[in-house]
Scaffold this active site. Structure first.
Site, short mmCIF file in Angstrom:
data_model
loop_
_atom_site.label_atom_id
_atom_site.label_comp_id
_atom_site.label_asym_id
_atom_site.label_seq_id
_atom_site.Cartn_x
_atom_site.Cartn_y
_atom_site.Cartn_z
N GLU A 31 -4.96 10.00 16.57
CA GLU A 31 -5.42 11.39 16.47
C GLU A 31 -6.36 11.57 15.29
OE1 GLU A 31 -1.90 11.13 18.93
OE2 GLU A 31 -2.30 10.44 16.90
N GLN A 39 0.86 -1.19 0.00
CA GLN A 39 0.00 0.00 0.00
C GLN A 39 0.89 1.23 0.00
OE1 GLN A 39 -2.73 -0.03 3.26
NE2 GLN A 39 -3.71 1.88 2.72
N GLU A 90 -10.14 -1.56 4.97
CA GLU A 90 -9.01 -1.80 5.88
C GLU A 90 -9.45 -1.73 7.33
OE1 GLU A 90 -4.46 -0.14 6.51
OE2 GLU A 90 -5.99 1.24 5.81
#
Length: 374
Positions: A355, A129, A247
């Site tokens: 985050e 990826q 994912e």
């Protein structure tokens, strides 16, 4: 009363369990390693993927014309659950089967489906990826790698980072900017990149554990053929968002099984933890059970994917940290526990930082105002 579908899945589950049991007993099965293929298991994992394909246990819900069995996603879910129970890898790697494969089935041309889908299932083609970049972290919309149209090619320049298994991969799913003057998220295209093209340099990154699961990848005037484009030019953001949902939500019910096994091992390994240790373990156990219940009740809801990802990453880190604290100095010695302690911080970054997950939850799940742009 059981429906015919329930009976079919029950029979399928028994067949899967027997197949996995036999494969574990004769040493054919590859041990489970999670979403990231461990370099030391690379060869064994490829052999296991081919073995599953040859015996009809690869691409269960994929169409038969591309090498699958044409079953339902429920059958794939059962396979994932049984693999988790058996401690066996369900496929070669997530980047190929789940991310690249599903994206190609959803968006690819017929030629792309015929070229890539069966080799993904057989393990002939390993994927990586190529999304994150050093200067943008989890801000995919800010990526700067450029693919400039040039006749029958795109000329690719830039850099990617944290690309797992890129040192072994034959192909990668790539996001690159093709329209520099377009709005931030609209000038990005999605490509299926041949990793053997001239101008691509892969540099493995040494981790705290001593392993190199991730890589930096550099592009220097790489000539990509025009048919490497997946979907519409400039429409790569929507392709990528669907990939990221795959994912983050790919674990499904097998993730619940894995979580409950982790919680059981955590309690069994605690020993005489003392009052403070028991209090910390009880808190973790409660958090883990709450997460498992959430996944069982709402795991199919795509809005729950960032919630589950955040909760699981933070829970996993705290599990390892408390375990190391309870073991004291022994946790600093070379052991499986030490490697887990060194590996754990990375799971707060992989698949989108904690985050970023909090931002996604605030903006997309809770409907809070978007974070101001700098």
């Amino acid at each position: 009363m059981n429906t015919p579908i329930d009976a079919d899945l029950a029979e399928f589950r028994a067949e899967a369990s027997q197949f996995l049991s036999d494969a574990v007993r004769d040493g054919t099965a590859c041990p489970a390693y999670g979403a990231i293929l461990v370099p030391a298991l690379h060869d064994q994992a490829r052999l296991w993927q081919r073995y599953c394909y040859d015996h009809g246990w690869a691409g269960l819900h994929w169409p038969t014309e591309y090498g699958g069995r044409g079953l339902s996603r429920a059958h794939t879910g059962v396979w994932m659950e049984e693999c988790e129970r058996a401690g066996v890898a369900p496929y070669l790697n997530l980047q190929g089967i789940v991310l690249a494969g599903e994206a190609i089935m959803r968006t690819g041309t017929e030629r792309q489906r015929e070229q890539f889908l069966r080799p993904i299932l057989t393990g002939e083609v390993l994927w990586c990826q190529l999304f994150s970049e050093p200067g943008n972290g989890s801000d995919l919309g800010g990526l700067t790698s450029a693919a400039v149209p040039d006749g029958s090619h795109y000329v690719l320049n830039g850099q990617k980072v944290w690309s797992s298994n890129a040192q072994f991969a034959e192909y990668g799913i790539l996001m690159a900017r093709t329209e520099p003057d377009a709005p931030k998220h609209r000038g990005i295209s999605f490509f299926l990149l041949d990793m053997t093209l001239p101008g691509i340099e892969v540099r493995p990154i040494k981790q705290m554990t001593g392993d190199s699961e991730f890589c930096e990848v550099f592009f220097d005037d790489v000539a990509m053929p025009a048919d490497a484009l997946l979907g519409e030019r400039g429409g790569g953001w929507s392709v990528a968002m669907a990939v990221l949902e795959d994912e983050r939500g790919g674990a499904g019910s097998s993730g619940v099984i894995s979580l409950r096994k982790r919680l059981t091992r955590m309690i069994e390994a605690a020993g005489d933890a003392g009052p403070l240790g028991r209090q910390s373990l009880a808190e973790l156990h409660a958090r883990g059970n709450a997460l498992a219940a959430l996944m069982e009740l709402h795991g199919a809801d795509p809005l729950m994917a960032p919630v589950a990802k955040l909760a699981n990453s933070e829970l996993g880190y705290d599990e390892v940290a408390i375990g190391a604290s309870l073991r004291g100095a022994d946790a600093m010695l070379a052991s499986d526990e030490t490697e887990a302690f060194l590996y754990a911080p990375g799971m707060r970054i992989a698949g989108g930082t904690s985050e970023i997950q909090r931002n996604i939850i605030g903006e997309r799940v809770l409907g809070l105002p978007r974070e101001p742009s700098p």
